[in-house]
Design a protein around this motif. Structure first.
Motif, PDB file in Angstrom:
ATOM      1  N   LYS A  21      47.120  35.407  33.088  1.00  0.00           N
ATOM      2  CA  LYS A  21      46.278  36.115  32.125  1.00  0.00           C
ATOM      3  C   LYS A  21      45.129  35.230  31.676  1.00  0.00           C
ATOM      4  O   LYS A  21      45.328  34.081  31.299  1.00  0.00           O
TER       5      LYS A  21
ATOM      6  N   GLU B  96      48.463  31.175  30.083  1.00  0.00           N
ATOM      7  CA  GLU B  96      47.554  32.144  29.500  1.00  0.00           C
ATOM      8  C   GLU B  96      46.355  31.381  28.958  1.00  0.00           C
ATOM      9  O   GLU B  96      46.501  30.513  28.100  1.00  0.00           O
TER      10      GLU B  96
ATOM     11  N   LEU C 236      46.497  35.663  39.130  1.00  0.00           N
ATOM     12  CA  LEU C 236      45.885  36.428  38.048  1.00  0.00           C
ATOM     13  C   LEU C 236      46.360  37.878  38.066  1.00  0.00           C
ATOM     14  O   LEU C 236      46.229  38.578  39.063  1.00  0.00           O
ATOM     15  N   GLU C 237      46.914  38.317  36.926  1.00  0.00           N
ATOM     16  CA  GLU C 237      47.425  39.674  36.803  1.00  0.00           C
ATOM     17  C   GLU C 237      46.648  40.507  35.785  1.00  0.00           C
ATOM     18  O   GLU C 237      46.566  41.728  35.920  1.00  0.00           O
ATOM     19  N   GLU C 238      46.106  39.840  34.779  1.00  0.00           N
ATOM     20  CA  GLU C 238      45.501  40.587  33.678  1.00  0.00           C
ATOM     21  C   GLU C 238      44.197  39.936  33.232  1.00  0.00           C
ATOM     22  O   GLU C 238      44.154  38.744  32.925  1.00  0.00           O
ATOM     23  N   ILE C 239      43.129  40.750  33.206  1.00  0.00           N
ATOM     24  CA  ILE C 239      41.838  40.274  32.720  1.00  0.00           C
ATOM     25  C   ILE C 239      41.013  41.493  32.302  1.00  0.00           C
ATOM     26  O   ILE C 239      41.076  42.539  32.934  1.00  0.00           O
TER      27      ILE C 239
ATOM     28  N   THR D  93      41.675  35.487  29.098  1.00  0.00           N
ATOM     29  CA  THR D  93      40.902  36.220  28.100  1.00  0.00           C
ATOM     30  C   THR D  93      39.486  35.673  28.075  1.00  0.00           C
ATOM     31  O   THR D  93      39.281  34.469  27.886  1.00  0.00           O
TER      32      THR D  93
END
Length: 323
Positions: free
Chosen positions: A74, A45, A95-98, A76
């Motif tokens: 992830k 992360e 990449l799964e979350e942005i 940020t």
């Protein structure tokens, strides 16, 4: 005040800048802000810093491009970010979350190309441009929100996003770029807001679950192959304002039974309704001047059509295969 606060933070953690330099490569831009050029860490992360030393981070370059494996699910991004540059997350397959910060103004070409595990993305209203092929091949992308304020969608921007189910185009977008939603095979709902002036070539080609489309009155041209192979397309509403329907525009729309062509249309290209085998009838407005070749090729169910007196040219084999 901000500078004094930064100095206090550095005094409390005097090695913070050195630590950041070990994780990040960056360049200083003409305005003194930083663009991140590469990430050297291995964390699963990752938080991109808002500043390094005294300088604020406003852009991410191709920092994560091609990082293989599942190691970065992830990321940020900082609130200070204004630009996501070309290839920033290109082929970052893990990449799964942005989340795209509210202050971002532009998303570059290939920015999220083949980020295959992203499922949701929201484009904030400060973004003016989404570059060419920015989300191409994001095969698990199901939900996209494009805020009012976005003005340009690059060509092939959502090409082969094969899990995308619906899309709303804001009023600030004036053109659906070529192949923008090509082969979005699960796309069922498209809302084209008034403001769109052109639907580019191949824009929705191969969207095989799309059942209905309304072309707003602001649209002047429907491009070549725009809805080719939309095999479930049954309901097409074309409002007055359209003047040209490009070649192959509705080819292989095999569920289409009836369509009304408004009186503003002057030209209907070649193969526009070719192989629309369920097409029974058309109501064609009285200003059409040209029928393209093979216009109704293999429209074997066609029984109800009146050629307007305004038609000056009918292309070769326009009614070929109409039994």
């Amino acid at each position: 005040k901000a500078e004094k606060r930064l100095m206090r933070e550095l005094n409390r953690a005097p090695d913070a800048v050195d630590a950041l330099k070990k994780l990040w490569s960056y360049k200083k831009q003409e305005d003194g802000t930083l663009i991140i050029t590469s990430y050297k860490g291995t964390d699963t992360e990752v938080t991109v810093p808002e500043k390094i030393g005294r300088s604020i981070v406003t852009a991410v370059g191709s920092a994560f491009s091609g990082m293989s494996g599942d190691g970065t699910p992830k990321i940020t991004l900082p609130k200070t970010l204004q630009y996501i540059e070309s290839c920033a997350f290109h082929r970052l397959w893990g990449l799964e979350e942005i989340q795209i910060p509210d202050g971002v103004k532009a998303i570059g070409d290939f920015a999220f190309y083949e980020c295959e595990r992203i499922k949701d993305i929201a484009i904030p209203d400060q973004v003016k441009r989404i570059g060419e092929r920015a989300f191409e091949g994001c095969r698990m992308l199901e939900h996209v929100t494009i805020s009012e304020g976005v003005e340009k969608l690059g060509s092939r921007v959502f090409w082969n996003c094969s899990s995308l189910k619906s899309i709303t185009i804001p009023t600030t977008v004036d053109r659906i770029s070529p192949a923008a939603f090509f082969m979005c095979s699960q796309l069922e709902e498209v809302d084209l807001s008034e403001g769109v002036r052109e639907i580019g070539g191949c824009a929705f080609e191969g969207c095989c679950l799309l059942a209905s489309i309304t072309i707003p009155r602001t649209v002047a041209e429907i491009g070549d192959y725009a809805f080719d192979r939309c095999r479930e397309l049954k309901d097409v509403q074309i409002h007055e304002g359209v003047t040209k329907i490009g070649d192959h525009a509705f080819q292989y729309c095999t569920a289409l039974k009836y369509i009304e062509i408004p009186k503003t249309v002057e030209s209907i290209g070649a193969y526009v309704f070719s192989d629309c085998q369920a097409l029974v009838g058309l109501d064609i407005g009285g200003n059409v001047r040209e029928f393209g070749g093979y216009l109704f090729n293999n429209c074997s169910a066609l029984v109800d059509i009146t050629v307007p007196e305004t038609v000056e040219k009918i292309g070769d084999f326009a009614f070929r295969g109409c039994v």
